[in-house]
Scaffold this motif. Structure first.
Motif, PDB file in Angstrom:
ATOM      1  N   GLY A 320       0.831  -1.077   0.031  1.00  0.00           N
ATOM      2  CA  GLY A 320       0.040   0.119   0.058  1.00  0.00           C
ATOM      3  C   GLY A 320       0.884   1.311  -0.188  1.00  0.00           C
ATOM      4  N   GLU A 321       2.062   1.265   0.898  1.00  0.00           N
ATOM      5  CA  GLU A 321       2.937   2.578   0.798  1.00  0.00           C
ATOM      6  C   GLU A 321       3.353   2.649  -0.645  1.00  0.00           C
ATOM      7  N   THR A 322       3.992   1.357  -1.280  1.00  0.00           N
ATOM      8  CA  THR A 322       4.723   1.849  -2.386  1.00  0.00           C
ATOM      9  C   THR A 322       3.539   2.397  -3.353  1.00  0.00           C
ATOM     10  N   ALA A 327       1.049   6.488  -7.012  1.00  0.00           N
ATOM     11  CA  ALA A 327       0.212   7.377  -7.380  1.00  0.00           C
ATOM     12  C   ALA A 327       0.359   8.822  -7.477  1.00  0.00           C
ATOM     13  N   ALA A 328       1.150   9.294  -6.389  1.00  0.00           N
ATOM     14  CA  ALA A 328       1.544  10.675  -6.513  1.00  0.00           C
ATOM     15  C   ALA A 328       2.299  11.099  -7.533  1.00  0.00           C
ATOM     16  N   THR A 329       2.741  10.286  -8.619  1.00  0.00           N
ATOM     17  CA  THR A 329       3.304  10.735  -9.718  1.00  0.00           C
ATOM     18  C   THR A 329       2.417  10.832 -10.873  1.00  0.00           C
ATOM     19  N   ARG A 330       2.685  11.249 -12.057  1.00  0.00           N
ATOM     20  CA  ARG A 330       2.013  11.356 -13.326  1.00  0.00           C
ATOM     21  C   ARG A 330       2.528  10.432 -14.295  1.00  0.00           C
ATOM     22  N   ILE A 350      -4.550   2.788  -7.386  1.00  0.00           N
ATOM     23  CA  ILE A 350      -3.565   3.911  -7.628  1.00  0.00           C
ATOM     24  C   ILE A 350      -4.414   5.235  -8.175  1.00  0.00           C
ATOM     25  N   TYR A 351      -5.660   4.726  -8.953  1.00  0.00           N
ATOM     26  CA  TYR A 351      -6.522   6.016  -9.065  1.00  0.00           C
ATOM     27  C   TYR A 351      -7.022   6.592  -8.252  1.00  0.00           C
ATOM     28  N   LEU A 352      -7.530   6.118  -7.139  1.00  0.00           N
ATOM     29  CA  LEU A 352      -8.226   6.489  -6.010  1.00  0.00           C
ATOM     30  C   LEU A 352      -7.039   7.277  -4.856  1.00  0.00           C
TER      31      LEU A 352
END
Length: 601
Positions: A320-322, A327-330, A350-352
């Motif tokens: 989950g942390e990874t 998810a924070a990147t584009r 990732i989306y959420l």
């Protein structure tokens, strides 16, 4: 002949409890029991939309029962949790390998304190007095390193939303029997004292309809289940003059994504005239269903993730942390793993967790796409690839037709698509098999971040925890009261290879729970079911190639050992269990193979 039976409305906070109430009610031939599933506000809505002047009593549990009392004058009996209910859930949690606590309202923490004193359990027990305290209490546990809680329904819902594992304390049949007995006594009394407003009760009979009553001046007199939008109210007022003195008026009204079929009629009470509007909504499709292309919103993805095996069993684990960091990147993401490792759930997760969560999540299933779908995706002006801020998930990339691979990749590169939308890909990669060329091509050209999902067999030490958490959920769904697994049953689950990973594991657990009628899942049932799974796997796998007879037996054994270790993702303990040898013997064969490799070099 008038039916003199007592009529009871039961509201269960979860589906499994509905099944339990229905079974217990069979022992009471003198009552008519209607049972529905609805927690908190949903349970209240069921009561508010129930036919009027019908039920003598309502039974429910916990916070749902308390909320129902506020909206009805029918007696409400609460199904209390027993000490045995709490003990059964604590026994189920014993297989959980990480720290856990007990949290909830006094109805569960009181019995929990008593049990821990008697059994000398050292557990943290936290009591909340209102729903407003639940989230703060769980946050405190999370900060202290807790990963799981034993709790009631309100706390269970909040814990799941916060990413904590949770065991819900379910109600046993003893508490249901007591509640029905009490309801019978109250109903006999209530029948003699009931005073109902027949007018208001008679107009709210539709389960899915919206009821609006306006007086002669168009002022709102009554609504159910909630306040109508202003646009709908205005449209109804305009129709008052068209309602005939006798009979009904039928018309239609559309509002955003809803289409209403409205039936209107005049009702009279105490010489006053009222206008009753019965509005049945249907949802207007917002998009055409093209083969292989689906569009989901945030709410739909949250529902799917929350109810997935990954979420229910805590299988996400440290991944989950990874995922949150990714998810924070584009940057485009490539999710790879064996069949059944939950690639689509990870894509939704990732989306959420991304900043684009309020935009659509578009799934392009490469296996189900046809030529028309590909043409729409790549050429149509309304294609999701032409939007900005969408998350586009290409599922089963290995199934993309070869003639479309270059076409799709070129479209992504030439239009700068990765700068306008979030791209996620998933590809099946089986252990010991070559990586698909399309995966290598897309990852290299697009610079994808790679998430390699672990196999279930590489996490065999976690299987007791995963199984117990999912069993707790199955108890809710199926109305079971299974306390866990026999020790040897868990060992068999840990030793099994699970070639189809979590999907297969989930299916096996569901079958075991359905078949089990005792307090514990027995090892004999597990052995029989896993034997059938092995037969299915053998029938699906092509015959193995003939053994190279030019090699020595020792060389063949060493190769088999190495392949088994690789199949278990490097987990030597799991490989040794499958081969039926000790870890020392396995290590000796691997060391010989490495020595031979050094000599060859």
């Amino acid at each position: 002949m008038v039916d003199s039976r007592i009529r009871i409305l039961a509201i269960a906070p979860y589906e499994g409890m509905q099944n339990s109430i229905e079974r217990v009610a069979e022992a009471y031939p003198d009552i008519q029991m209607d049972v529905y599933t609805g927690n908190l506000e949903d349970g209240v809505a069921i009561v508010q939309n129930a036919p009027s002047n019908v039920y003598d009593c309502i039974i429910s549990r916990g916070g749902t029962a308390e909320m129902i009392r506020r909206v009805t004058d029918i007696p409400v009996v609460e199904i209390h949790l027993s000490v045995y209910d709490v003990l059964r859930t604590m026994k189920l949690a014993e297989n959980y390998s990480k720290r856990y606590a007990i949290a909830g309202f006094p109805s569960i923490t009181g019995p929990a304190h008593t049990l821990c004193d008697l059994l000398r359990y050292q557990l943290d027990i936290l009591t909340v007095r209102s729903s407003d305290e639940v989230e703060q209490t769980l946050e405190g546990l999370k900060e202290k390193g807790y990963r799981m809680v034993i709790c009631d329904m309100i706390t269970h819902t909040a814990a799941r939303k916060m990413g904590l594992d949770a065991f819900l304390i379910t109600s046993g049949t003893e508490g249901i029997h007591d509640a029905i007995d009490q309801a019978l006594m109250l109903s006999t009394w209530f029948r003699r004292l009931r005073q109902e407003n027949l007018f208001l009760r008679s107009i709210a009979q539709g389960e899915n309809a919206r009821v609006v009553v306006l007086d002669e001046d168009g002022k709102q007199f009554y609504v159910s289940p909630s306040e109508p939008p202003a646009e709908l109210s205005n449209a109804l007022r305009e129709k008052i003059c068209e309602i005939p003195a006798s009979g009904t008026l039928k018309f239609y009204y559309s509002e955003h994504d809803l289409f209403y079929t409205v039936t209107a009629q005049i009702l009279k009470m105490d010489a006053a005239r009222y206008n009753l509007f019965y509005c049945i909504p249907t949802r207007i499709p917002l998009r055409s269903q093209r083969s292989g292309i689906r569009s989901l919103n945030k709410g739909e993805c949250e529902h799917l993730v929350m109810n997935s095996f990954y979420s229910i069993s805590g299988a996400m684990g440290e991944l989950g942390e990874t995922i949150s960091s990714v998810a924070a990147t584009r940057q485009p993401v490539m999710i790879i793993g064996e069949p059944g490792t939950g690639k689509e759930q990870i894509a939704r997760f990732i989306y959420l967790r991304s900043s684009l969560v309020n935009k659509p999540f578009v799934v392009v299933n490469c296996e189900r796409m046809n030529d028309k779908s590909w043409d729409f995706l790549l050429s149509h002006y309304n294609s999701p690839l032409n939007g900005t801020g969408n998350t586009v998930y290409f599922q089963s990339l290995e199934k993309m037709p070869e003639e479309r691979q270059t076409e799709v990749l070129s479209a992504i590169l030439e239009t700068g698509l990765a700068n306008r939308v979030r791209l996620i890909f998933s590809c099946v990669c089986r252990t010991k098999e070559p990586v698909p060329d399309v995966l290598r091509m897309f990852s290299t050209r697009l610079g994808c971040l790679t998430l390699n999902l672990p196999t279930l067999r590489s996490r065999s030490d976690e299987i007791p925890s995963l199984a117990s958490l999912y069993l707790g959920n199955l108890n809710l769904e199926l109305g079971k009261q299974i306390s866990g697994f026999e020790p040897h049953a868990i060992e068999q689950l840990c030793r099994f290879g699970w070639p189809f990973n979590y999907t297969q594991f989930k299916r096996v657990l569901e079958t075991l729970t359905t078949l089990t009628t005792s307090a514990y899942i027995q090892s004999s049932v597990v052995a029989e079911l896993l034997a059938k799974e092995r037969d299915l796997i053998r029938s699906a796998v092509p015959a193995a190639a003939s053994i190279d007879t030019e090699r020595t037996l020792d060389q063949i054994i060493k190769d088999v050992v190495a392949q088994t270790v690789a199949a278990h993702g490097g987990n030597r303990a799991a490989a040794a269990r499958q081969l039926g040898i000790s870890r020392t013997t396995l290590w000796r064969y691997l060391s010989r193979k490495e020595d031979e490799a050094d000599r060859v070099e």
